[in-house]
Design an enzyme around this catalytic site. Structure first.
Site, PDB file in Angstrom:
ATOM      1  N   ASP A   1       3.110  -4.464   7.879  1.00 41.66           N
ATOM      2  CA  ASP A   1       1.895  -3.676   7.751  1.00 41.66           C
ATOM      3  C   ASP A   1       0.529  -4.880   7.785  1.00 41.66           C
ATOM      4  OD1 ASP A   1      -0.358  -2.576   6.904  1.00 41.66           O
ATOM      5  OD2 ASP A   1       0.486  -1.683   5.242  1.00 41.66           O
TER       6      ASP A   1
ATOM      7  N   HIS B   1       0.905  -1.254   0.063  1.00 43.06           N
ATOM      8  CA  HIS B   1      -0.032  -0.016  -0.017  1.00 43.06           C
ATOM      9  C   HIS B   1       0.876   1.197   0.121  1.00 43.06           C
ATOM     10  CE1 HIS B   1      -2.985   2.968   1.891  1.00 43.06           C
ATOM     11  NE2 HIS B   1      -3.599   1.941   1.426  1.00 43.06           N
TER      12      HIS B   1
ATOM     13  N   LYS C   1     -10.546  -0.884  10.282  1.00 40.81           N
ATOM     14  CA  LYS C   1     -10.307  -2.051   9.450  1.00 40.81           C
ATOM     15  C   LYS C   1     -10.660  -3.403  10.253  1.00 40.81           C
ATOM     16  CE  LYS C   1      -8.053  -0.019   5.717  1.00 40.81           C
ATOM     17  NZ  LYS C   1      -6.487  -0.100   4.953  1.00 40.81           N
TER      18      LYS C   1
ATOM     19  N   GLN D   1      -4.684  -5.227   6.577  1.00 39.82           N
ATOM     20  CA  GLN D   1      -5.565  -6.153   6.003  1.00 39.82           C
ATOM     21  C   GLN D   1      -5.555  -7.309   6.550  1.00 39.82           C
ATOM     22  OE1 GLN D   1      -7.822  -5.298   3.989  1.00 39.82           O
ATOM     23  NE2 GLN D   1      -7.242  -3.389   3.444  1.00 39.82           N
TER      24      GLN D   1
ATOM     25  N   CYS E   1      -4.750   2.368  -3.676  1.00 39.02           N
ATOM     26  CA  CYS E   1      -3.612   2.901  -3.070  1.00 39.02           C
ATOM     27  C   CYS E   1      -2.143   1.894  -3.176  1.00 39.02           C
ATOM     28  CB  CYS E   1      -3.877   3.003  -1.613  1.00 39.02           C
ATOM     29  SG  CYS E   1      -5.137   4.090  -1.039  1.00 39.02           S
TER      30      CYS E   1
HETATM   31  C1  PLP Z   1      -5.634   0.666   4.853  1.00 34.93           C
HETATM   32  C2  PLP Z   1      -4.274   0.484   4.564  1.00 34.93           C
HETATM   33  C3  PLP Z   1      -3.246   1.113   5.072  1.00 34.93           C
HETATM   34  C4  PLP Z   1      -3.688   2.542   5.712  1.00 34.93           C
HETATM   35  O1  PLP Z   1      -4.410   2.480   6.732  1.00 34.93           O
HETATM   36  P1  PLP Z   1      -4.898   3.845   7.360  1.00 34.93           P
HETATM   37  O2  PLP Z   1      -5.944   3.484   8.200  1.00 34.93           O
HETATM   38  O3  PLP Z   1      -5.498   4.566   6.089  1.00 34.93           O
HETATM   39  O4  PLP Z   1      -3.849   4.720   7.863  1.00 34.93           O
HETATM   40  C5  PLP Z   1      -1.883   0.766   5.135  1.00 34.93           C
HETATM   41  N1  PLP Z   1      -1.702  -0.563   4.561  1.00 34.93           N
HETATM   42  C6  PLP Z   1      -2.672  -1.299   4.156  1.00 34.93           C
HETATM   43  C7  PLP Z   1      -2.371  -2.765   3.604  1.00 34.93           C
HETATM   44  C8  PLP Z   1      -3.948  -0.995   4.096  1.00 34.93           C
HETATM   45  O5  PLP Z   1      -4.861  -1.796   3.604  1.00 34.93           O
END
Ligand code: PLP
Length: 407
Positions: free
Chosen positions: A202, A125, A228, A205, A366
């Site tokens: 990260d 992302h 999320k 997800q 993104c």
């Molecule tokens: C949504 C997302 C982000 C960013 O998250 P925010 O809540 O917008 O800061 C980063 N990495 C991944 C894989 C995402 O899906």
């Protein structure tokens, strides 16, 4: 497996699912952008406003003390949720993006010098690319890219050759927000640690879709967002190993993060407060505790199995549509399916789907490098949550076939 009644009980905790859009029942398939909020979450925010609001940590009155206790209870819940060793390893931010920026800045200040290297995967992302680029520019470091193949598999066999004595950190998604691939994070981390390289995962997800144990993974940093995982927006988490966080300088200055301020010499607060400058999202953070409680339900295993059958079922149904290509074909996937249909712009599809009540996402998701990899400018993405149903998938497929005819 969940029966119909279990699913209805689950859905009852998200009353927004019963609304209509354009006089049609809502089918919400944009959970990877933001999941819907659990009733207990927004009720916790409401309760705070109604019953005991006050600023935390500095208060000398009943309500401030109660808010502080609830805020710190949430930190402990999050620690248990991801099995961190200590509360001081849990830092509240405003989202995954801010968590990554914090690490890129602060780890960069402490550990990265000119000529050093950071490895970032090709499927990240933008939030896990751009902060590293900013830091690399500032420090004179270089970014190296770990590629994925056309099936959406990270080419980890190339990782060893990518790591050099100058590599300081690998930044990689646990689950890709476009391809859905669940990456072999434990393997990547052990490979990195053998070379003395740190890893930021990260988990934005991953967190709602599978259990996460940061100690079992041995992750150095792990980030995710409240919005999320059925929780509030505006709250994020940074997990970091204490020994690393202790060596890293503050990211932002202000109240709360200091021990003592003077014009001659300011000293900083201990962890985790060193990284929590200013008044945080008090009600959101407290409400996040409800999302964590929900996700730690004894039923979670069954919920996740249900979600996984939706992914498999939707993949099968989509594959039967001629001219439809799914991006990301790995056996280990979670949460998302991105695709295109020959000769149809995904934006047009998304607009028509919306008019029929189906919320999806279209565009670059993104993740420009993923678009570049496949030579496309956009994709359509559907993404699942625990509360989605098989009959929603059936309706979606039927509607998709219909709108395709219209284009
Ligand atoms: C949504 C997302 C982000 C960013 O998250 P925010 O809540 O917008 O800061 C980063 N990495 C991944 C894989 C995402 O899906």
């Amino acid at each position: 497996m969940l029966n119909e009644q279990d699913i209805q009980l689950l859905r009852a905790q998200f009353p927004i699912l019963n609304r209509q859009v354009y006089d049609r029942p809502l089918i919400y398939l944009d959970n990877a952008a933001s999941s819907l909020k659990l009733t207990a979450v927004w009720q916790a925010e409401e309760q705070l406003a109604r019953d005991y609001y006050g600023n935390i940590h500095r208060g000398a009155h009943f309500m401030a003390d109660k808010a502080t206790a609830e805020f710190e209870n949430t930190r402990t819940s999050v620690r248990n949720f991801i099995n961190a060793q200590s509360d001081s390893e849990i830092i509240f931010t405003k989202g995954s993006t801010e968590s990554i920026n914090l690490v890129a800045y602060s780890f960069g200040e402490a550990f990265v010098s000119a000529g050093d290297e950071i490895v970032v995967s090709e499927m990240e992302h933008h939030a896990n690319i751009v902060p590293w680029q900013l830091m690399a520019t500032r420090k004179g470091a270089a970014i190296r890219v770990l590629p994925f193949d056309d099936s959406g598999r990270l080419m980890t066999e190339q990782l060893d050759a990518l790591l050099t004595p100058r590599t300081r950190l690998i930044a990689v998604a646990h689950v890709s927000n476009t391809l859905g691939t669940v990456n072999p994070i434990a393997d990547i981390i052990s490979m990195a640690h053998r070379r003395n390289v740190r890893v930021l995962v990260d988990g934005a997800q991953m967190i709602a879709h599978k259990p996460v144990d940061v100690q079992a993974l041995d992750a150095d940093f792990y980030v995710f967002s409240g919005h999320k995982m059925y929780g509030p927006n505006g709250v994020g988490i940074l997990y970091g190993k204490k020994e690393l966080l202790e060596q890293m300088p503050p990211y932002q200055g202000g109240g709360e993060m200091i021990e003592q301020v003077s014009f001659a010499n300011t000293t900083f607060n201990r962890l985790p407060y060193k990284f929590e400058a200013g008044t945080p999202n008090i009600s959101g953070t407290i409400a996040l505790g409800e999302a964590v409680k929900f996700l730690m339900s004894p039923q979670r295993q069954a919920w996740l199995a249900h979600e996984n059958t939706l992914l498999t079922y939707a993949t099968k149904k989509l594959s039967e549509i001629s001219g439809l290509r799914i991006y990301g074909q790995q056996p280990e996937k979670a949460g998302v399916i991105s695709f295109n249909i020959d000769g149809v712009h995904p934006y047009d599809l998304a607009v028509l789907l919306d008019k029929m009540g189906v919320a999806t996402r279209s565009g670059r998701l993104c993740a420009d490098p993923v678009m570049t990899h496949f030579g496309v400018t956009a994709m359509l993405r559907i993404s699942f949550a625990l509360y989605n149903t098989r009959s929603e998938i059936d309706s979606f497929i039927e509607i998709l076939r219909k709108v395709r005819e219209m284009l």
